[in-house]
Design a protein around this motif. Sequence first.
Motif, PDB file in Angstrom:
ATOM      1  N   ALA A  77       0.814  -1.217   0.000  1.00 48.29           N
ATOM      2  CA  ALA A  77       0.000   0.000   0.000  1.00 48.29           C
ATOM      3  C   ALA A  77       0.847   1.265   0.000  1.00 48.29           C
ATOM      4  O   ALA A  77       0.288   2.376  -0.043  1.00 48.29           O
ATOM      5  N   PHE A  78       2.185   1.134   0.047  1.00 47.47           N
ATOM      6  CA  PHE A  78       3.056   2.308   0.053  1.00 47.47           C
ATOM      7  C   PHE A  78       4.063   2.279  -1.097  1.00 47.47           C
ATOM      8  O   PHE A  78       5.075   2.991  -1.055  1.00 47.47           O
ATOM      9  N   ARG A  79       3.783   1.480  -2.111  1.00 47.05           N
ATOM     10  CA  ARG A  79       4.645   1.465  -3.295  1.00 47.05           C
ATOM     11  C   ARG A  79       4.358   2.672  -4.175  1.00 47.05           C
ATOM     12  O   ARG A  79       3.382   3.391  -3.986  1.00 47.05           O
ATOM     13  N   SER A  80       5.222   2.859  -5.170  1.00 44.34           N
ATOM     14  CA  SER A  80       5.180   4.074  -5.982  1.00 44.34           C
ATOM     15  C   SER A  80       3.822   4.294  -6.637  1.00 44.34           C
ATOM     16  O   SER A  80       3.278   5.403  -6.614  1.00 44.34           O
ATOM     17  N   GLU A  81       3.243   3.245  -7.212  1.00 44.40           N
ATOM     18  CA  GLU A  81       1.960   3.417  -7.910  1.00 44.40           C
ATOM     19  C   GLU A  81       0.870   3.862  -6.945  1.00 44.40           C
ATOM     20  O   GLU A  81       0.057   4.741  -7.257  1.00 44.40           O
ATOM     21  N   PHE A  90      -5.303  -0.526  10.151  1.00 45.24           N
ATOM     22  CA  PHE A  90      -5.826   0.738   9.661  1.00 45.24           C
ATOM     23  C   PHE A  90      -6.078   1.704  10.812  1.00 45.24           C
ATOM     24  O   PHE A  90      -5.771   2.906  10.708  1.00 45.24           O
ATOM     25  N   ASN A  91      -6.619   1.211  11.899  1.00 44.78           N
ATOM     26  CA  ASN A  91      -6.859   2.052  13.074  1.00 44.78           C
ATOM     27  C   ASN A  91      -5.562   2.675  13.567  1.00 44.78           C
ATOM     28  O   ASN A  91      -5.505   3.871  13.888  1.00 44.78           O
ATOM     29  N   PHE A  92      -4.491   1.892  13.606  1.00 44.81           N
ATOM     30  CA  PHE A  92      -3.216   2.431  14.061  1.00 44.81           C
ATOM     31  C   PHE A  92      -2.623   3.408  13.050  1.00 44.81           C
ATOM     32  O   PHE A  92      -2.079   4.451  13.423  1.00 44.81           O
ATOM     33  N   PHE A  93      -2.719   3.099  11.759  1.00 38.39           N
ATOM     34  CA  PHE A  93      -2.208   4.015  10.738  1.00 38.39           C
ATOM     35  C   PHE A  93      -2.854   5.388  10.868  1.00 38.39           C
ATOM     36  O   PHE A  93      -2.184   6.429  10.769  1.00 38.39           O
ATOM     37  N   LEU A  94      -4.159   5.410  11.070  1.00 38.92           N
ATOM     38  CA  LEU A  94      -4.868   6.679  11.212  1.00 38.92           C
ATOM     39  C   LEU A  94      -4.286   7.498  12.358  1.00 38.92           C
ATOM     40  O   LEU A  94      -4.025   8.698  12.216  1.00 38.92           O
ATOM     41  N   ALA A  95      -4.124   6.858  13.514  1.00 34.35           N
ATOM     42  CA  ALA A  95      -3.636   7.574  14.693  1.00 34.35           C
ATOM     43  C   ALA A  95      -2.213   8.076  14.490  1.00 34.35           C
ATOM     44  O   ALA A  95      -1.894   9.234  14.782  1.00 34.35           O
ATOM     45  N   ALA A  96      -1.342   7.206  13.994  1.00 38.79           N
ATOM     46  CA  ALA A  96       0.061   7.583  13.824  1.00 38.79           C
ATOM     47  C   ALA A  96       0.209   8.708  12.808  1.00 38.79           C
ATOM     48  O   ALA A  96       0.937   9.687  13.037  1.00 38.79           O
ATOM     49  N   TRP A 138      19.099  11.686  15.095  1.00 36.72           N
ATOM     50  CA  TRP A 138      17.838  12.170  14.513  1.00 36.72           C
ATOM     51  C   TRP A 138      17.032  10.935  14.133  1.00 36.72           C
ATOM     52  O   TRP A 138      17.332  10.263  13.144  1.00 36.72           O
ATOM     53  N   ALA A 139      16.026  10.616  14.939  1.00 38.09           N
ATOM     54  CA  ALA A 139      15.275   9.377  14.705  1.00 38.09           C
ATOM     55  C   ALA A 139      13.800   9.552  15.056  1.00 38.09           C
ATOM     56  O   ALA A 139      13.244   8.764  15.824  1.00 38.09           O
ATOM     57  N   PRO A 140      13.128  10.573  14.523  1.00 39.83           N
ATOM     58  CA  PRO A 140      11.719  10.770  14.874  1.00 39.83           C
ATOM     59  C   PRO A 140      10.810   9.656  14.373  1.00 39.83           C
ATOM     60  O   PRO A 140       9.707   9.475  14.891  1.00 39.83           O
ATOM     61  N   TYR A 141      11.270   8.912  13.351  1.00 33.95           N
ATOM     62  CA  TYR A 141      10.468   7.818  12.813  1.00 33.95           C
ATOM     63  C   TYR A 141      10.884   6.463  13.360  1.00 33.95           C
ATOM     64  O   TYR A 141      10.462   5.421  12.856  1.00 33.95           O
ATOM     65  N   GLY A 142      11.702   6.466  14.419  1.00 36.07           N
ATOM     66  CA  GLY A 142      12.174   5.211  14.962  1.00 36.07           C
ATOM     67  C   GLY A 142      13.285   4.628  14.115  1.00 36.07           C
ATOM     68  O   GLY A 142      13.996   5.331  13.397  1.00 36.07           O
ATOM     69  N   ILE A 186       6.508   2.810   8.625  1.00 38.82           N
ATOM     70  CA  ILE A 186       6.290   2.368   7.247  1.00 38.82           C
ATOM     71  C   ILE A 186       5.775   3.502   6.364  1.00 38.82           C
ATOM     72  O   ILE A 186       5.857   3.444   5.144  1.00 38.82           O
ATOM     73  N   GLY A 187       5.244   4.565   6.995  1.00 38.24           N
ATOM     74  CA  GLY A 187       4.617   5.634   6.227  1.00 38.24           C
ATOM     75  C   GLY A 187       5.447   6.898   6.103  1.00 38.24           C
ATOM     76  O   GLY A 187       4.889   7.979   5.851  1.00 38.24           O
ATOM     77  N   ILE A 188       6.767   6.798   6.238  1.00 40.87           N
ATOM     78  CA  ILE A 188       7.628   7.985   6.187  1.00 40.87           C
ATOM     79  C   ILE A 188       7.390   8.785   4.905  1.00 40.87           C
ATOM     80  O   ILE A 188       7.187  10.008   4.934  1.00 40.87           O
ATOM     81  N   HIS A 189       7.431   8.128   3.780  1.00 42.80           N
ATOM     82  CA  HIS A 189       7.360   8.849   2.504  1.00 42.80           C
ATOM     83  C   HIS A 189       5.974   9.462   2.292  1.00 42.80           C
ATOM     84  O   HIS A 189       5.848  10.540   1.706  1.00 42.80           O
ATOM     85  N   PHE A 190       4.954   8.782   2.799  1.00 43.93           N
ATOM     86  CA  PHE A 190       3.625   9.382   2.735  1.00 43.93           C
ATOM     87  C   PHE A 190       3.571  10.650   3.566  1.00 43.93           C
ATOM     88  O   PHE A 190       3.008  11.668   3.142  1.00 43.93           O
ATOM     89  N   ALA A 191       4.137  10.610   4.781  1.00 41.69           N
ATOM     90  CA  ALA A 191       4.114  11.783   5.662  1.00 41.69           C
ATOM     91  C   ALA A 191       4.816  12.972   5.016  1.00 41.69           C
ATOM     92  O   ALA A 191       4.317  14.104   5.066  1.00 41.69           O
TER      93      ALA A 191
END
Length: 423
Positions: free
Chosen positions: A97-101, A233-239, A361-365, A372-377
């Motif tokens: 769900a986080f690939r380029s396409e 999905f519930n966790f993705f929303l919150a994070a 510098w490790a805000p994303y762990g 997993i959603g760094i690039h989306f953020a």
Amino acid sequence: MIPGPTSLPLISHTVPFLRDPYGTYFRLRDRYDGAFRLPVLGQTWIVLPGPEAIEAVMTGAHFSTKLGLRAFAPLFSGGLLHLDEDHRAHRRILQVAFRSEAMRGYLARLQDQIGPILDTWPPDRTAFEPLARDLTLRQAAHVFMGLTDDAAIARFNRLFQTEIAGTTALIRRPLPLTRMGRAVAARRTLADDFRALIAPRRAEGGSDLFSRLCVARDEAGATLTDDEIVDHFNFFLAAAHDATTTALTVITWALARDPTLQDRLRAEVDALPDGPLSWEDLPRLDLLDRIHKEALRRFAPSAFTARRVLEGFDWQGHHIPAGRDVVIALGPVMMDPDLWPDPARFDPDRHLAPPPNRYAWAPYGGGAHKCIGIHFAVMQLKVIVTALLRRRRIALDPADDPAWRLLPTPGPKNGLPLKLPLR
């Protein structure tokens, strides 16, 4: 024996820690010259300071994320960050769900509503953080869930905010009439809503995140069960919501305080082609990348995180036995003057050079559980900030420069009053 402050039963150091978490960390680290015990929030933490500790805990195999974060289990159990044994297998499926396409599809959806929403923002002095929170929730409803109906979005926002409020509940059990009780009830209702969407989304497909999770499969063809989809999905929303709201608020605050930096970034934005951001435009926002990194350094979305020790280990002359909780301090490490000169100064150009330590510098762990959603953020922040600067200027009265809360997530205590006049 790991040293630490003494405290009376039931009092611990909760109040001073919540009042000044970073100051408490630095005082005790310096007093004990390394690892220390901290009685707080009804537990006794073993705090391991420094970037080396972040790396050891984030990448070590003898720690449990699930048990370390058990205080949040009533709300987020089953989410990716809260898995141990199944984490790798689930991550392989979710990565689809986080690939380029997929990301290109999210980029288009992020820009569907951004202009009309920003056009409703008042130009005169108004609190910015509530505007940012509403915007990111609306984008979550649209991009993550594919919702377009205003009533459905309003219902989702109301339930989601009730659930998130449970993260700060002092009473951690979901008792009736308590904040945690209301949060768990809202989470249950949201789960029912999500579960009802799975079958039609599997049949019809879609470009939103939820639809992609419903049909995601790894290279071997493994898929997620309905309950697993709901939990992830519930966790993705919150994070995503908390991190994006924090970063957007900090970035806007920094631009308001520094008109020169605002002009530099606006010049970068104005150099882009007119119209919606394209996939090819994103790498050209180099200054915005550095501003985003500095925002996350200055106010970490998650300043402290815990892990349960599964197998005893030695750390800098101390033995940490199995069964204890260790805490690493992502936020204080990114504000450590030994690592970051003049750490309170907002300076994006400090990120022209690599960080002084790999985990400074490790805000994303980091490690297997790195977000997993760094690039989306990053993409979402670029869409919002670019659209905002194309439409508005940002001004802050020095008298409104806020004090900031640091826990559970950073935010301006006064809501950050700003003026947003049209360009």
